[in-house]
Design a protein around this motif. Structure first.
Motif, PDB file in Angstrom:
ATOM      1  N   GLN B 181       0.827  -1.211   0.000  1.00 54.97           N
ATOM      2  CA  GLN B 181       0.000   0.000   0.000  1.00 54.97           C
ATOM      3  C   GLN B 181       0.860   1.259   0.000  1.00 54.97           C
ATOM      4  O   GLN B 181       0.427   2.307   0.484  1.00 54.97           O
ATOM      5  CB  GLN B 181      -0.961   0.021   1.202  1.00 54.97           C
ATOM      6  CG  GLN B 181      -1.749  -1.268   1.343  1.00 54.97           C
ATOM      7  CD  GLN B 181      -2.700  -1.264   2.529  1.00 54.97           C
ATOM      8  OE1 GLN B 181      -2.293  -1.519   3.653  1.00 54.97           O
ATOM      9  NE2 GLN B 181      -3.962  -0.992   2.283  1.00 54.97           N
ATOM     10  N   GLY B 182       2.067   1.153  -0.541  1.00 48.61           N
ATOM     11  CA  GLY B 182       2.961   2.306  -0.663  1.00 48.61           C
ATOM     12  C   GLY B 182       3.947   2.006  -1.783  1.00 48.61           C
ATOM     13  O   GLY B 182       3.808   0.990  -2.482  1.00 48.61           O
ATOM     14  N   ARG B 248       8.103   8.901  10.207  1.00 48.51           N
ATOM     15  CA  ARG B 248       7.180   8.158   9.351  1.00 48.51           C
ATOM     16  C   ARG B 248       5.710   8.386   9.713  1.00 48.51           C
ATOM     17  O   ARG B 248       4.837   7.633   9.298  1.00 48.51           O
ATOM     18  CB  ARG B 248       7.498   6.649   9.411  1.00 48.51           C
ATOM     19  CG  ARG B 248       8.837   6.249   8.792  1.00 48.51           C
ATOM     20  CD  ARG B 248       8.770   6.290   7.255  1.00 48.51           C
ATOM     21  NE  ARG B 248       7.742   5.397   6.762  1.00 48.51           N
ATOM     22  CZ  ARG B 248       7.957   4.314   6.042  1.00 48.51           C
ATOM     23  NH1 ARG B 248       9.187   3.988   5.703  1.00 48.51           N
ATOM     24  NH2 ARG B 248       6.968   3.555   5.634  1.00 48.51           N
ATOM     25  N   THR B 250       1.971   9.747   9.630  1.00 49.53           N
ATOM     26  CA  THR B 250       1.062  10.285   8.609  1.00 49.53           C
ATOM     27  C   THR B 250      -0.160  10.874   9.304  1.00 49.53           C
ATOM     28  O   THR B 250      -0.522  10.447  10.406  1.00 49.53           O
ATOM     29  CB  THR B 250       0.594   9.198   7.628  1.00 49.53           C
ATOM     30  OG1 THR B 250      -0.041   8.149   8.366  1.00 49.53           O
ATOM     31  CG2 THR B 250       1.755   8.616   6.835  1.00 49.53           C
ATOM     32  N   ARG B 277      -1.176   8.360  12.364  1.00 49.90           N
ATOM     33  CA  ARG B 277      -0.613   7.026  12.536  1.00 49.90           C
ATOM     34  C   ARG B 277       0.859   7.120  12.878  1.00 49.90           C
ATOM     35  O   ARG B 277       1.580   7.957  12.334  1.00 49.90           O
ATOM     36  CB  ARG B 277      -0.703   6.235  11.215  1.00 49.90           C
ATOM     37  CG  ARG B 277      -2.098   6.081  10.700  1.00 49.90           C
ATOM     38  CD  ARG B 277      -2.086   5.442   9.331  1.00 49.90           C
ATOM     39  NE  ARG B 277      -3.437   5.361   8.816  1.00 49.90           N
ATOM     40  CZ  ARG B 277      -3.983   4.281   8.275  1.00 49.90           C
ATOM     41  NH1 ARG B 277      -3.276   3.185   8.141  1.00 49.90           N
ATOM     42  NH2 ARG B 277      -5.217   4.283   7.853  1.00 49.90           N
ATOM     43  N   GLY B 345       2.798   1.117   7.479  1.00 50.30           N
ATOM     44  CA  GLY B 345       2.100   2.383   7.746  1.00 50.30           C
ATOM     45  C   GLY B 345       0.601   2.185   7.939  1.00 50.30           C
ATOM     46  O   GLY B 345      -0.088   3.068   8.439  1.00 50.30           O
ATOM     47  N   ALA B 346       0.106   1.038   7.543  1.00 46.62           N
ATOM     48  CA  ALA B 346      -1.329   0.763   7.651  1.00 46.62           C
ATOM     49  C   ALA B 346      -1.590  -0.149   8.841  1.00 46.62           C
ATOM     50  O   ALA B 346      -0.713  -0.900   9.265  1.00 46.62           O
ATOM     51  CB  ALA B 346      -1.826   0.103   6.373  1.00 46.62           C
TER      52      ALA B 346
END
Lengths: 400, 400
Positions: B181-182, B248, B250, B277, B345-346
């Motif tokens: 997802q990145g 990092r 977001t 996040r 990140g998710a």
């Protein structure tokens, strides 16, 4: 001096209020079943007071006086904003009926879609002065759900009907009564407003084109967040517009839509509905220049390109001096010391009718200034008083 | 070394892709007919590869290995965001099926509503670890249309079914495969990501209370524009968050709703969905303090009171060291030189399962980093490679 039957006038208004009733207000979006029911109801009222009723291909309902002139045109619109107030345009239409009932030589008109449920807005008043083309109708869509105007007209049973035009020379002038939609009258303890001019609304759609992505997987540096670009432009408008506006200018962001609008998705596109209003064209042009410069600056700084499109660009209307004089004299006679002159911050059908004949407007107070909301209201004694002022002014102006 | 049947794995994935197909992606919101169809389809696949399938009262689909342990748990979620990608959680579930087909002693689980169509989110993984109460279920509503979760469960035929719990001691660990997802993998030409930890999402709803009014009749000084207060707070967040965030971190505004959202009406209320996040609790707490200070400042300056409510407050999860070692060794064996360690990140189901057993994750590259959008995709050879890495790692870890 024609005396208005105030009780009958209020009874008519309250009967109309039942059609599409929503809490203490009404919900009658243009061409909805409720709207069409109110138009049929109005035609019965027009026939009842001796006028010849008709409805045309854009939904305008017209009651034509059968006797000799000179005639006046009186009216407004009968549809409402969504879940909005019971008076607004309905007040101006029923004032026309009240004047007709009092024996004045008036034609009464309810113009369709003043509220702009469809793109362009003011469909009825633009149509009746010949400024709404078949192409305009082909292109227009519902701002609520995207339905094409043609489909809505067909569903309302209006497809193929001819659209009426104003008869040149028939009318000495147009009177429109409306609620103030503000607190200028109420806050000063006044009961009648004689309108000096009507602001123009310049309506814009600003579209931002970004990249839809996962809100966790995409770093802040990588993302193209269309919603963030929209917020930055709106913040810049908030910072800059006060430097170029006029004393009574207004500017409003009515809608911000982020697509797809979910908590964990970076918006791939954003749309903003933005408008400003003023009575002065130079001030409107100054605000337009500022808006264009801010969009240009946004496109220099942001990763998400902004596109500006103008959805409406009306011309401000100045009220007719002789009609204003008649209104002022009537206000001083019926409501001594509790009336004033004032501009209209809202757009009205009168601004289009004013292109074809002298036009003027009268405002009633709005309780708490509330408008375009079901809680909108005006004291019954103020409604009755203003209707009488308009009747008296109409007679004065006809005799002048 | 268990060899994965890559062709069968890809065929399974592509068959699942047909359920709720939307352009090249899928539309399977939690408990929708499409989602329930995919759960029934999955139960058939689980039975097919010798697992004992069941579905529980929150919609978790579970395939239980019938043989002796030690067992692993493998899975993810099967529902999608609206009009989103075909892989996302489905990839992790079908990887579990592929490992089972290869004869590994795995239980496979598809956890319900990782995507958070309902308030709270992660319903399935929270339920299976005993952190979702009946009260939580009573309170939760759809973020799409406000439907109560209870009604959605009843409509999906799940009312009254018991909710399964993890069997203590049964599993040596939990593996979850997911798309990145990145663009961290793609941009460096890498094909496998060994996840070191999972960020926590702290989700907020900010409500602004204004006064709905007509956009022309109400002067700028009089108005209480809830949308404008929202824009100013969001602009302040944009100005301040970079001062307190981590490397990092977001932060994302996913939705801005102005009510009623019409061109000529001053918004009477506004709602903002905002989240941030990070993998570090101190950084999350710093961002929370800044958000609270900015809301307080907004309430000092603005006419429209802002109310902040937290909708989720997860704990970051650190991946298990022994499982990461197994993944790294497998990655180096199957994809030498084209893998890396990276944080996620998710949020993922693994962050909840990690509270009850060792857990680890593997990432496949995302083409263009696109996620939560129907255009999401990963090269088939990368899908097959990562599935093999997970199979190899699973065997290594079971033997360790």
């Amino acid at each position: 001096m024609p005396r208005i039957d105030a009780e009958r006038f209020l009874r008519d208004l309250n009967e109309l209020r039942k059609i599409g009733a929503y809490r203490t207000g009404v919900h009658r979006p243009t061409y909805s079943p409720q709207d069409m029911e109110s138009r049929r109801w109005l035609m019965e009222r027009l026939a009842e007071c001796g006028l010849e009723p008709s409805i045309d291909g854009i939904g305008n309902v017209y009651g034509r006086h059968k006797g000799p002139g000179p005639h006046l045109l009186v009216g407004s619109h009968i549809e409402s904003q969504n879940q909005a107030g019971w008076l607004d345009g309905a007040l101006g239409v029923m004032t026309g009926v009240a004047l007709a009932r009092a024996g004045l030589p008036v034609d009464v008109c309810a113009f369709a879609d003043e509220e702009g449920h469809f793109e362009g807005g003011f469909l009825g008043s633009r149509s009746i002065i010949g400024e709404l083309s078949e192409d305009d109708i082909d292109r227009s869509r519902s701002r609520n759900d995207g339905q094409p105007l043609r489909d809505a007209l067909a569903a309302a049973g209006l497809a193929g009907k001819p659209r009426m035009q104003l008869e040149p020379g028939r009318h000495k002038g147009f009177f429109e009564m409306h609620i103030e939609q503000g607190t200028q009258l109420e806050s000063k303890g006044l009961r009648v407003g004689v309108v000096t001019g009507i602001v123009a609304i310049w309506q814009w759609l600003i579209h931002f084109d970004g990249q839809q992505d996962h809100a966790g997987g995409t770093t802040m540096a990588e993302r193209k967040d269309a919603g963030l670009s929209a917020v930055r432009l709106l913040a810049a408008i908030d910072q800059e517009f006060h430097r170029v506006c006029g004393e009574r200018s207004t500017w409003t962001t009515g809608r911000i839509s982020l697509d797809p609008g979910a908590p964990s998705i970076i918006p791939g596109s954003a749309e903003v509905l933005f408008q400003f209003r003023d009575v002065s064209v130079p001030i409107l042009e100054r605000m337009e220049a500022t808006l264009r410069a801010l969009v240009q600056e946004s496109n220099r700084r942001e990763k998400c390109p902004a596109t500006l499109s103008q959805k409406s660009r009306a011309t401000p209307a100045i009220c007719d001096a002789a009609m204003m004089l008649a209104l002022e004299a009537a206000a001083e006679a019926e409501a001594p010391g509790v009336w004033t002159r004032m501009p209209s911050g809202a757009g009205h059908d009168a601004q289009y009718i004013a292109k074809r004949m002298p036009a003027a407007m009268l405002f009633t107070p709005s309780i708490g200034g509330i408008s375009h909301h079901w809680a909108e209201d005006t004291k019954e004694e103020d409604l009755a008083l203003c209707c009488q002022v308009l009747g008296t002014a109409a007679e004065k102006f006809l005799a002048s």
